[in-house]
Design an enzyme around this catalytic site. Structure first.
Site, PDB file in Angstrom:
ATOM      1  N   ASN A   1     -54.031  12.438  90.644  1.00 47.91           N
ATOM      2  CA  ASN A   1     -53.186  13.247  91.447  1.00 47.91           C
ATOM      3  C   ASN A   1     -53.780  14.390  92.338  1.00 47.91           C
ATOM      4  O   ASN A   1     -54.471  15.157  91.693  1.00 47.91           O
ATOM      5  CB  ASN A   1     -52.027  13.884  90.346  1.00 47.91           C
ATOM      6  CG  ASN A   1     -51.013  14.738  90.949  1.00 47.91           C
ATOM      7  OD1 ASN A   1     -50.984  14.909  92.191  1.00 47.91           O
ATOM      8  ND2 ASN A   1     -50.124  15.145  90.040  1.00 47.91           N
TER       9      ASN A   1
ATOM     10  N   GLU B   1     -50.216 -13.642  96.208  1.00 47.91           N
ATOM     11  CA  GLU B   1     -49.983 -13.728  94.794  1.00 47.91           C
ATOM     12  C   GLU B   1     -49.590 -14.952  94.444  1.00 47.91           C
ATOM     13  O   GLU B   1     -48.403 -15.537  94.939  1.00 47.91           O
ATOM     14  CB  GLU B   1     -49.188 -12.720  94.287  1.00 47.91           C
ATOM     15  CG  GLU B   1     -48.954 -12.650  92.722  1.00 47.91           C
ATOM     16  CD  GLU B   1     -47.733 -11.770  92.396  1.00 47.91           C
ATOM     17  OE1 GLU B   1     -47.915 -11.436  91.173  1.00 47.91           O
ATOM     18  OE2 GLU B   1     -46.849 -11.532  92.762  1.00 47.91           O
TER      19      GLU B   1
ATOM     20  N   ASP C   1     -51.347   9.997  93.868  1.00 47.62           N
ATOM     21  CA  ASP C   1     -51.169  10.106  95.241  1.00 47.62           C
ATOM     22  C   ASP C   1     -52.361   9.774  96.163  1.00 47.62           C
ATOM     23  O   ASP C   1     -53.277   9.328  95.570  1.00 47.62           O
ATOM     24  CB  ASP C   1     -50.519  11.296  95.593  1.00 47.62           C
ATOM     25  CG  ASP C   1     -51.457  12.479  95.402  1.00 47.62           C
ATOM     26  OD1 ASP C   1     -52.507  12.393  95.050  1.00 47.62           O
ATOM     27  OD2 ASP C   1     -50.942  13.417  94.803  1.00 47.62           O
TER      28      ASP C   1
ATOM     29  N   ASN D   1     -46.641  17.470  95.804  1.00 50.38           N
ATOM     30  CA  ASN D   1     -45.748  16.250  96.142  1.00 50.38           C
ATOM     31  C   ASN D   1     -45.385  15.284  95.118  1.00 50.38           C
ATOM     32  O   ASN D   1     -44.627  14.237  95.185  1.00 50.38           O
ATOM     33  CB  ASN D   1     -46.447  15.508  97.241  1.00 50.38           C
ATOM     34  CG  ASN D   1     -47.765  14.536  96.679  1.00 50.38           C
ATOM     35  OD1 ASN D   1     -47.737  14.739  95.363  1.00 50.38           O
ATOM     36  ND2 ASN D   1     -48.389  14.130  97.534  1.00 50.38           N
ATOM     37  N   ASP D   2     -45.495  15.706  93.848  1.00 47.53           N
ATOM     38  CA  ASP D   2     -45.165  15.196  92.745  1.00 47.53           C
ATOM     39  C   ASP D   2     -43.803  14.694  92.535  1.00 47.53           C
ATOM     40  O   ASP D   2     -43.021  13.868  92.302  1.00 47.53           O
ATOM     41  CB  ASP D   2     -45.385  15.992  91.377  1.00 47.53           C
ATOM     42  CG  ASP D   2     -47.038  15.862  91.184  1.00 47.53           C
ATOM     43  OD1 ASP D   2     -47.773  15.189  91.896  1.00 47.53           O
ATOM     44  OD2 ASP D   2     -47.239  16.498  90.072  1.00 47.53           O
TER      45      ASP D   2
ATOM     46  N   ASP E   1     -47.106  -9.971  98.003  1.00 50.93           N
ATOM     47  CA  ASP E   1     -46.615 -10.266  96.639  1.00 50.93           C
ATOM     48  C   ASP E   1     -45.611 -11.463  96.403  1.00 50.93           C
ATOM     49  O   ASP E   1     -45.012 -11.800  97.269  1.00 50.93           O
ATOM     50  CB  ASP E   1     -45.894  -8.755  96.319  1.00 50.93           C
ATOM     51  CG  ASP E   1     -45.208  -8.668  94.905  1.00 50.93           C
ATOM     52  OD1 ASP E   1     -46.106  -8.638  93.897  1.00 50.93           O
ATOM     53  OD2 ASP E   1     -44.030  -8.742  94.680  1.00 50.93           O
TER      54      ASP E   1
ATOM     55  N   GLY F   1     -47.435  11.189  89.181  1.00 56.21           N
ATOM     56  CA  GLY F   1     -47.683  12.253  90.261  1.00 56.21           C
ATOM     57  C   GLY F   1     -48.961  11.943  91.156  1.00 56.21           C
ATOM     58  O   GLY F   1     -49.234  12.637  91.964  1.00 56.21           O
TER      59      GLY F   1
END
Ligand code: CA
Length: 632
Positions: free
Chosen positions: A153, A375, A181, A158-159, A346, A179
């Site tokens: 974090n 994937e 980033d 910006n949490d 993905d 949290g």
């Protein structure tokens, strides 16, 4: 950039996914009628574009209340409006543009004539000429997979972002946001470099504005926005630039198969067939075999490809050419916008077959140097190779454009090698047999090898927290063919089984305010965690500077009595790797390795610095891997 706060105004739109509600959508809609009196453009995707792209065509998806009833026009030198098209929803209009090579960057004025006239200023940018963009990915790289929410974090401000659906951070809940980033990752670039990493793969950084459990990033809600809890779009551009300046590449994780149900395209679908619809909620059967089983039932195939991944992940119908084009343009946009180096795709096997071919071709036509791997969580090399560029002719209408795949087969093999006794095909012999099937790939060196990831049990737990086995696994990872990928925390012995997933997605110690342990600092890495870090770092940095381990050929010998020996070699040098999977020491007669040992008289085991002076016969301790640089 972020306009999703507008969505609750589109009353009832969320219910469009059920057939009953779809019928209701054609009834008079007072909200839409009211909106029509004051036409407005809420967004245009792509949010901006560039002049001078190889493909001169651009399709704009214009969104606004009742905009479908408008007539569009534009005047801009070098740009032609070829046509417009209404969609099923009155809130969309598709514009087909051609941008000639002569067009200059600038603001293009789009005019919409409905009950009222509306203008929209659309930006055409100049392409960046900054050096170091879109470097691609190769077997010279060492990729570090992390979850941005769980790594570090760097900006507690910006949490919690006002207006987003998830409640605040709760580090004691494995389903909540913690949290982490982009700034947190950047703050630890030096840690990654010390470890020997050359490329960072964060799980998706794009917006996941879902009320629950979206910290992993695979429920995209806005294809054109970085999740504000990680940073802004411009922060991400800076992140990629800073990474490049530090000698680190960036792998951008993308999802083609599904999107979060809170996303504006799901809440107010351009047409109901942009998403695969079911009378009642239906999950995929998660059986990729149904993609290409010659005996497949349409029942199974449909459920595999069109069933939803999860309740909050709507299955995108890429057989709809407008939807397909929307996604293709989006993934060209991210490359041009950020200069990212590679895509990790993905749930690759779940998408529409024609779309997968078209998507791969379109992206690589624009950026031939872009790295890409998919994937392919499948069983058996034949199935895995089917989804990569391979030596097969087109099978059943499918020929993948994917340069490489996440190599689940070798991951199964290394796990077996370290947890089962050796047999004719079992235990460590499985590594040998798995690589033997590499003949199916166009280039197996483009496959990404790994010990664990965010979806499986952590490697250290799988091998029973046995540090000797741990070192064997890491030695294999960093010397076998392909592009090695490490999952965050494996270098400091993070453990747990993936039941539930959150157990293997714990916070990196030291990444969060108040952490008592800090593994980011050498002083904090006490005990075996420090020993593990040093082992990985030694091997990875050796690998980074020794081309034989990236560009070199591979020669493997049939495992004998639980000892597996292979060589990586090129004009730049020869490295011998010997893995003894037995509990006890083995004496190995080296005569059968003569074709690679000839001309060499000794060697150095690079993780310990131990000299190997006798290349005729060696005694290798039990549960040990040697990585030996041979010397003349
Ligand atoms: Ca934060």
């Amino acid at each position: 950039m972020k306009l999703t706060c507008f969505l609750p105004l589109l009353a009832g739109a969320a219910l469009l996914l059920s057939p009953v509600a779809q019928a209701a959508a054609s009834l008079p809609n007072p909200a839409a009628e009211a909106a029509a009196a004051a036409p407005a453009i809420t967004r245009v995707d792509p949010t901006f574009w560039w002049v001078g792209m190889k493909n001169p065509r651009l399709q704009l998806l214009v969104h606004g209340p009742n905009i479908g009833a408008s007539t569009a026009s534009l005047t801009y030198p070098g740009v032609t409006l070829n046509g417009t098209r209404k969609l099923e929803s009155p809130n969309y209009l598709l514009l087909d543009l051609t941008i000639s090579p002569a067009a200059k960057p600038g603001k293009l004025s789009l005019e919409f004539q409905g009950a009222k006239k509306t203008k929209f200023s659309y930006e055409l940018r100049a392409r960046s000429t900054e050096p170091g963009r879109v470097q691609g990915l190769s077997s010279a790289d060492f990729v570090y997979l992390l979850m941005p929410d769980r790594f570090a974090n760097g900006n507690p401000k910006n949490d919690v972002v006002k207006g987003m659906k998830a409640p605040g951070v709760a580090r004691d809940s494995m389903y909540a946001r913690h949290g982490g980033d982009l700034k947190g990752i950047e703050n630890n670039f030096s840690y990654l470099k010390e470890l020997g990493v050359t490329a960072i793969w964060p799980t998706p950084v794009v917006e996941n504005d879902e009320p629950r459990a979206s910290y992993h990033g695979y429920a995209l809600t806005d294809f054109y926005a970085v999740d504000p809890r990680y940073g802004s779009n411009e922060d991400y551009v800076r992140f990629v630039r800073n990474a490049h300046q530090q000698g680190l590449k960036v792998v951008h994780d993308v999802v083609l198969n599904h999107m979060g149900t809170s996303g504006y395209l799901v809440q107010d679908p351009p047409a109901k067939d942009w998403f695969n619809q079911w009378p009642t909620f239906t999950r995929s059967n998660f059986r990729d075999a149904a993609f290409n089983d010659p005996y497949v039932s349409q029942y199974d195939r449909k459920q595999f490809g069109q069933g939803w991944f999860d309740r909050h992940m709507a299955d995108m119908n890429q057989a709809n050419p407008d939807m397909a084009n929307y996604i293709i343009q989006n993934f060209i946009w991210w490359v041009e916008y950020t200069g990212l180096d590679a895509y990790r795709v993905d749930t690759y096997t779940y998408s529409d077959r024609k779309f997968l071919m078209d998507w791969g071709k379109a992206v690589l036509d624009e950026y031939p140097q872009l790295g890409m791997f998919a994937e392919t969580w499948v069983q058996g090399t034949a199935q895995q190779a089917y989804f990569a560029r391979n030596i097969f002719p087109e099978v059943d209408g499918f020929k993948s454009n994917m340069p490489g795949v996440l190599d689940f087969q070798s991951q199964y093999a290394i796990n077996e090698a370290l947890t089962r006794d050796a047999g004719w095909t079992e235990g460590i012999s499985k590594l040998y047999y798995t690589l033997q099937t590499d003949w199916m790939y166009e280039n197996p060196m483009r496959n990404v090898v790994f010990l664990d990831n965010h979806d499986v049990s952590r490697f250290y737990s799988v091998i029973g927290e046995d540090f000797q086995k741990y070192k064997m696994g890491l030695a294999w990872l960093l010397t076998t063919r392909g592009i090695p990928q490490l999952y965050y925390g494996t270098e400091v012995l993070m453990k747990n089984y993936s039941n539930p997933d959150g157990k293997v997605r714990e916070d990196f110690p030291g990444g969060f305010p108040g952490d008592k342990t800090n593994y980011f600092s050498a002083a904090g890495r006490t005990g075996q965690a420090g020993e593990a870090f040093r082992y990985v770092s030694t091997l990875a940095n050796y690998r980074r500077t020794h081309p034989a381990l990236h560009a070199g050929k591979l020669m493997q010998f049939i495992p004998n009595e639980g000892v597996y020996t292979y060589f990586r070699y090129s004009d730049a040098g020869t490295v011998m790797v010997m893995m003894n999977s037995n509990k006890d020491e083995k004496t190995v007669d080296m005569a059968r390795f003569a074709e690679r040992l000839n001309g060499f008289s000794s060697g150095t085991e690079i993780t310990t610095g131990t000299a190997v002076t006798n290349l005729q016969s060696v005694k290798i301790p039990g549960r040990t891997a040697w990585v030996v640089e041979l010397k003349k």
